[in-house]
Enzyme design. Structure first.
Site, PDB file in Angstrom:
ATOM      1  N   GLY A 197       2.126   5.482  13.138  1.00 51.18           N
ATOM      2  CA  GLY A 197       2.557   4.112  13.420  1.00 51.18           C
ATOM      3  C   GLY A 197       2.284   3.243  14.757  1.00 51.18           C
ATOM      4  O   GLY A 197       1.781   2.542  15.276  1.00 51.18           O
ATOM      5  N   CYS A 230      13.348  11.475   6.814  1.00 58.05           N
ATOM      6  CA  CYS A 230      13.223  11.058   8.470  1.00 58.05           C
ATOM      7  C   CYS A 230      15.033  10.911   8.772  1.00 58.05           C
ATOM      8  O   CYS A 230      14.611  11.253  10.083  1.00 58.05           O
ATOM      9  CB  CYS A 230      12.760   9.427   8.245  1.00 58.05           C
ATOM     10  SG  CYS A 230      13.850   7.795   7.084  1.00 58.05           S
ATOM     11  N   LYS A 266       0.851  -0.977   0.446  1.00 51.79           N
ATOM     12  CA  LYS A 266      -0.179   0.417   0.155  1.00 51.79           C
ATOM     13  C   LYS A 266       0.669   1.394   0.116  1.00 51.79           C
ATOM     14  O   LYS A 266       1.451   1.387   0.708  1.00 51.79           O
ATOM     15  CB  LYS A 266      -0.487   0.153   1.676  1.00 51.79           C
ATOM     16  CG  LYS A 266      -2.364   1.105   0.803  1.00 51.79           C
ATOM     17  CD  LYS A 266      -1.672   1.578   0.674  1.00 51.79           C
ATOM     18  CE  LYS A 266      -1.693   3.139   1.782  1.00 51.79           C
ATOM     19  NZ  LYS A 266      -1.896   4.604   0.950  1.00 51.79           N
ATOM     20  N   GLU A 279       9.070   1.726  11.194  1.00 51.50           N
ATOM     21  CA  GLU A 279       9.930   2.949  10.578  1.00 51.50           C
ATOM     22  C   GLU A 279       9.385   4.638  10.645  1.00 51.50           C
ATOM     23  O   GLU A 279       9.007   4.671   9.872  1.00 51.50           O
ATOM     24  CB  GLU A 279      11.088   2.484   9.976  1.00 51.50           C
ATOM     25  CG  GLU A 279      11.767   3.407   8.769  1.00 51.50           C
ATOM     26  CD  GLU A 279      12.897   4.179   9.516  1.00 51.50           C
ATOM     27  OE1 GLU A 279      12.929   3.314  10.851  1.00 51.50           O
ATOM     28  OE2 GLU A 279      13.063   5.940   9.154  1.00 51.50           O
ATOM     29  N   GLU A 314       9.133  17.305  14.729  1.00 52.45           N
ATOM     30  CA  GLU A 314       9.011  16.353  13.371  1.00 52.45           C
ATOM     31  C   GLU A 314       8.585  17.492  13.220  1.00 52.45           C
ATOM     32  O   GLU A 314       7.440  17.386  12.580  1.00 52.45           O
ATOM     33  CB  GLU A 314       9.412  15.543  13.099  1.00 52.45           C
ATOM     34  CG  GLU A 314       9.498  14.436  11.585  1.00 52.45           C
ATOM     35  CD  GLU A 314       9.737  13.622  11.006  1.00 52.45           C
ATOM     36  OE1 GLU A 314       8.779  12.508  11.114  1.00 52.45           O
ATOM     37  OE2 GLU A 314      10.465  12.895  10.765  1.00 52.45           O
TER      38      GLU A 314
END
Ligand code: ADP
Length: 480
Positions: A215, A266, A157, A232, A364
């Site tokens: 996540g 990332c 996906k 991750e 982030e």
């Protein structure tokens, strides 16, 4: 009529293609196809599975330029970086192709006579791979190449922002000789197709790359069936610049790590922790370098920094400029969108005088924004670097070997660079992070195999009699 969604070029707003928006029923069909194909694929000798990956790597090489060009359009990164993205998939496919002739287990002596023991890696079944848009060819390869060489089937996906690249990826896999049903793709949205994949009872492994929040949602959704979940997630990666650093080299590394891929990695360096002895020099050199960067479409040779992926990303990045200003950090340069042909550009942004606990130094941002944090010495630098929830990548610029080794030991990240920026992983070492960057797994290298296999321990007794471990040898006297 099935619903659709569009792939839009972030540099122009042009619609590149229209894709079906997969539903839970589509996911189920893909999973059933994968489940059936798995039963054949798991029996194909692993070296032969590896050969398919070698052919895939060769096809990626042959199509590298075309894929890189498409990436500049669909995802927006500049051509050289897009080529690097494809190269990573080439390297990963060759590396994992070679695993077809390794997939090493262990043999070890038994405590009993005439008995043989070994451990072997077993494929698990249907892997659900959920990928982001920032490395649209590389990240699918990190998941699919190891999953396939280990003998699993896959439902991919991909991110809704880069379906065209994902489509080309699976087309080339088919051309390389992956049997029908072994690799399936479902396009569409996370809460719909992604969630259905995560919850599907016939998908025992989920490998996910994306944001920390998603996540967590994926982990919760997978918990009811105790699935294997590999995550991750984000980073808040710091570059430390010590008083003995080569400041010019550090500035080059910061520019590459903070503004490369428009900060949408990332491993992006969104914090720079600077010894006060070089703080002034570093500020002026970094600002000058950031202001020299040319913004534009990724396919133009002179472009250094491409657009952000979509309007929501642009708004998020800009909101952090406001947050930084309100928190009292000093905006040195950037801090605003840049208009150019309808593209979603944002000026490379540098904040100075950030405190380690400010939101711009904690959260982030995923854009071309970095925050300078002044420190008085090494211990303070390491403490600041570690004072975040994430633990992906870190870096130190120093010419003192003792400090470099202390940093390698004490920085709480899965990856540490010495005298290089926070980005630049190679495919044969583990990739991933500590703390809330993941859940202890790694991609790439041998470590990736652990996500996609179960260990089986096998005992073969060729004595022809009942031998009982821990009992029949218990009385034997120890050798003198
Ligand atoms: P980003 O912020 O990088 O877009 P996301 O974590 O939102 O990161 O998305 C990464 C991938 O996860 C995409 O393919 C997205 O469609 C998918 N995704 C988003 N939400 C979910 C969800 N609830 N369940 C499964 N997959 C999801």
């Amino acid at each position: 009529m099935a619903e659709t969604f569009e792939s839009v070029a972030p540099a122009t707003g042009e619609v590149l293609a229209t894709f079906p928006r997969s539903t839970a029923a589509d996911v189920d069909r893909a999973v059933q196809a994968a489940k059936a194909a798995f039963e054949e694929w798991r029996l194909v000798p692993a070296p032969e599975r590896g050969n398919v990956l070698f052919r895939f790597a060769e096809l990626l090489r042959a199509h590298k330029d075309e894929l890189a060009d498409l990436m500049t359009r669909e995802m927006g990164k500049v051509k050289a970086e897009a080529g690097g993205d494809v190269q990573e998939a080439i390297d990963m496919s060759y590396y994992m192709g070679g695993e077809g002739r390794r997939l090493f287990g262990q043999t070890t002596p038994s405590e009993l006579r005439d008995k043989f023991m070994m451990s072997v890696r077993m494929p698990i079944g249907v892997v659900g791979a959920i990928t982001p848009w920032n490395f649209p060819i590389a990240i699918p390869s990190w998941k699919l190449a190891p999953a396939l060489v280990c003998g699993n089937a896959v439902v991919l996906k991909p991110a809704e922002d880069t379906p065209l690249l994902a489509q080309r990826f699976v087309e080339l896999l088919a051309e390389a000789g992956i049997p029908d049903g072994v690799v399936n793709v479902v396009h569409g949205f996370g809460e719909e197709a992604g969630d259905a994949l995560v919850r599907h009872p016939d998908v025992p492994v989920i490998s996910f790359t994306g944001s920390r929040e998603t996540g967590i949602a994926v982990t919760k959704a997978a918990a009811d069936r105790l699935k294997h979940v590999h995550l991750e997630l984000g980073g808040k990666n710091a570059i430390i610049v010590m008083d003995d650093a080569d400041v010019d080299l550090a500035v080059e590394g910061i520019v590459w790590s903070a503004f490369g891929t428009t900060g949408q990695r990332c491993t992006a360096a969104s914090r720079v922790i600077v010894h006060e002895a070089v703080y002034g020099e570093l500020q002026s050199k970094l600002v000058a370098a950031a202001e020299r960067l040319r913004l534009g479409p990724g396919w133009e040779d002179e472009t250094d920094v491409g657009p952000l992926i979509n309007r929501a990303a642009l708004e998020k990045v800009h909101s952090y400029t406001e947050i930084g200003k309100n928190e009292g950090a000093k905006l040195l340069t950037g801090g605003e969108p840049y208009a150019n042909g309808g593209g979603l550009y944002y000026r490379p942004t540098v904040f100075a005088d950030a405190e380690p606990d400010m939101r711009i130094a904690q959260e982030e941002i995923f854009g071309p924004t970095t925050a300078l944090i002044p420190v008085a010495g090494f211990d303070e630098a390491v403490a600041a670097a570690n004072a975040v929830r994430f633990g992906l990548s870190s870096s130190i610029y120093t010419r003192d070997v003792n400090r470099a080794f202390r940093a390698m030991r004490d920085l709480q990240t899965g990856i540490t660079y010495v005298n290089a920026g926070t980005t630049g992983a190679e495919v044969h070492l583990p990739f991933g992070g500590t703390k809330e960057t993941g859940n202890g797994h790694r991609e790439a290298g041998q470590a990736a195999l652990d996500v996609f296999t179960e260990w089986k321990s096998v005992y073969v007794d060729y004595s022809g009699k009942l031998q009982r471990a821990q009992i029949d040898n218990a009385e034997r006297p120890a050798p003198r």
